[in-house]
Design a protein around this motif. Structure first.
Motif, PDB file in Angstrom:
ATOM      1  N   PHE A   1     -30.612 -42.455   5.238  1.00  0.00           N
ATOM      2  CA  PHE A   1     -31.470 -42.674   6.396  1.00  0.00           C
ATOM      3  C   PHE A   1     -30.846 -43.704   7.335  1.00  0.00           C
ATOM      4  CE2 PHE A   1     -34.684 -40.815   3.576  1.00  0.00           C
ATOM      5  CZ  PHE A   1     -35.293 -39.930   4.458  1.00  0.00           C
ATOM      6  N   GLY A   2     -30.115 -44.654   6.776  1.00  0.00           N
ATOM      7  CA  GLY A   2     -29.458 -45.674   7.590  1.00  0.00           C
ATOM      8  C   GLY A   2     -28.447 -45.094   8.545  1.00  0.00           C
ATOM      9  N   ALA A   3     -27.742 -44.066   8.089  1.00  0.00           N
ATOM     10  CA  ALA A   3     -26.734 -43.427   8.938  1.00  0.00           C
ATOM     11  C   ALA A   3     -27.375 -42.641  10.078  1.00  0.00           C
ATOM     12  CB  ALA A   3     -25.864 -42.500   8.097  1.00  0.00           C
ATOM     13  N   GLU A   4     -28.633 -42.251   9.914  1.00  0.00           N
ATOM     14  CA  GLU A   4     -29.302 -41.410  10.911  1.00  0.00           C
ATOM     15  C   GLU A   4     -30.165 -42.187  11.904  1.00  0.00           C
ATOM     16  OE1 GLU A   4     -28.631 -38.294  11.210  1.00  0.00           O
ATOM     17  OE2 GLU A   4     -27.520 -38.029   9.341  1.00  0.00           O
ATOM     18  N   SER A   5     -30.695 -43.342  11.489  1.00  0.00           N
ATOM     19  CA  SER A   5     -31.675 -44.044  12.338  1.00  0.00           C
ATOM     20  C   SER A   5     -31.053 -45.010  13.336  1.00  0.00           C
ATOM     21  CB  SER A   5     -32.696 -44.779  11.464  1.00  0.00           C
ATOM     22  OG  SER A   5     -32.059 -45.674  10.574  1.00  0.00           O
ATOM     23  N   GLY A   6     -29.757 -45.288  13.216  1.00  0.00           N
ATOM     24  CA  GLY A   6     -29.085 -46.167  14.171  1.00  0.00           C
ATOM     25  C   GLY A   6     -29.271 -47.640  13.866  1.00  0.00           C
ATOM     26  N   HIS A   7     -28.670 -48.492  14.696  1.00  0.00           N
ATOM     27  CA  HIS A   7     -28.739 -49.938  14.490  1.00  0.00           C
ATOM     28  C   HIS A   7     -30.079 -50.497  14.958  1.00  0.00           C
ATOM     29  CE1 HIS A   7     -24.185 -51.017  14.106  1.00  0.00           C
ATOM     30  NE2 HIS A   7     -24.582 -50.123  13.229  1.00  0.00           N
ATOM     31  N   LEU A   8     -30.647 -51.350  14.140  1.00  0.00           N
ATOM     32  CA  LEU A   8     -31.890 -52.034  14.480  1.00  0.00           C
ATOM     33  C   LEU A   8     -32.020 -53.268  13.602  1.00  0.00           C
ATOM     34  CD1 LEU A   8     -34.890 -50.009  12.961  1.00  0.00           C
ATOM     35  CD2 LEU A   8     -32.536 -49.640  12.312  1.00  0.00           C
TER      36      LEU A   8
END
Length: 336
Positions: free
Chosen positions: A212-219
């Motif tokens: 999911f980290g690879a898909e949701s972008g930086h935050l």
């Protein structure tokens, strides 16, 4: 040497020893105590443990006390009630408090992780995973309104999947019990942090098929934050704290998963070393660990989009309202 001279020498030695011990005591008391509450114990927070174990907090004159306060609500309650000084938790918690109205807002001052930290775990291994396989499945998700669930839903929507319509979504299981629920047969897929995901793979209980980290972008997924009043009264302490974190971030960035594992091992004594290495390697490869403590506006805006998409935001909260980048920016100049 007569008896009087011997007694005099012993007295002098005792006085010297007393002075030395007193000096040591004063040196320790000079360190400023900072109580940290972490939302969970996770390899996702490896740089924090590195900062402690490598002595970076001590170098900055701080004596940190780390407590695990399971769940965002418990962590924020501890911060608001002054049971802790600094919280390590998702930035969304500071927004929720702000929306309720407060004259002492929670300020985000140093970022630790910059992506979602969960992985999609399936019951069966697949060579090439297609996210559309989730449609019609039973998905064991995270708590409604929590960052893992919101970021997960945000990622699914970007991939053309409606979490509410395309899945049978289960969200009534407590965070701590989610792995056990999946292991006992609940759900076709589950959203898990490391090292649990790797442990499940090793035990044959599940297989990591996507991130999911690879898909949701930086935050600003996990951030150090404190009350505005605490920051105002303890600016030097907050700066020292941020410097220590940045030292750890630079160390983690320049070292292997094996080296990082050997440092953080005391925090995960019941987990096999190879599992820890695998977990940290996954986080490193997808860039989950922040390389500096700055919470930039683009990341914050992505967070706002995630929360808005989940229907949890009453009104937009701007970067300037709850983020202070001064300490992070100074740490970059101070720590090379």
């Amino acid at each position: 040497m007569n008896r009087r001279m011997v007694m005099s020498l012993l007295l002098v030695a005792a006085l010297v020893m007393t002075t030395v011990l007193a000096g040591c005591g004063n040196k320790d008391s000079d360190k400023v105590k900072v109580r940290i509450g972490e939302v969970t114990r996770s390899l996702f927070y490896a740089p924090q443990y590195v900062a402690i174990e490598k002595g970076y907090f001590e170098e900055e004159g701080l004596d940190v006390e780390l407590t695990t306060t399971p769940g965002g609500d418990k962590t924020m309650t501890a911060l608001l009630s002054n049971a802790i000084d600094v919280a390590l938790v998702g930035s969304e918690t500071s927004i929720y408090v702000y929306q309720q109205g407060t004259d002492d807002p929670i300020i985000n001052f140093a970022q630790l992780t910059q992506t979602d930290g969960t992985f999609l775990v399936a019951r069966e291994a697949v060579e090439t995973f297609d996210w559309n396989a989730l449609k019609g499945s039973v998905f064991l998700g995270q708590r409604k309104g929590g960052m893992p669930q919101m970021a997960g839903e945000f990622a699914l929507k970007k991939l053309g999947i409606d979490p509410q319509a395309d899945l049978e979504l289960i969200q009534n299981v407590d965070f701590a019990n989610i792995p056990a629920a999946f292991a006992s047969g609940t759900g076709d897929y589950v959203q898990l942090f490391e090292p649990t995901a790797s442990i499940f793979e090793k035990e044959g209980k599940g297989h990591v098929v996507a991130s999911f980290g690879a898909e949701s972008g930086h935050l600003p997924y996990t951030v150090f934050m404190a009350k505005q009043s605490y920051i105002n009264k303890n600016e030097k302490t907050v700066q020292a704290f941020t410097n220590a974190i940045h030292k750890a971030q630079l160390w983690v960035e320049s070292n292997t998963a094996e080296a990082i594992t050997d440092v953080v091992l005391p925090y995960f004594e019941n987990v096999d070393r190879d599992i820890l290495i695998s977990s940290i390697d996954r986080y490193q490869k997808q860039g989950s660990f922040s390389v500096d403590p700055v919470i930039d506006e683009a990341e914050w805006n992505n967070l706002i989009d995630v929360i808005t998409s989940a229907g949890e935001l009453e009104k937009r909260t701007e970067h300037s309202e709850l983020v202070n980048t001064t300490f992070a920016e100074k740490s970059i100049e101070a720590v090379k």
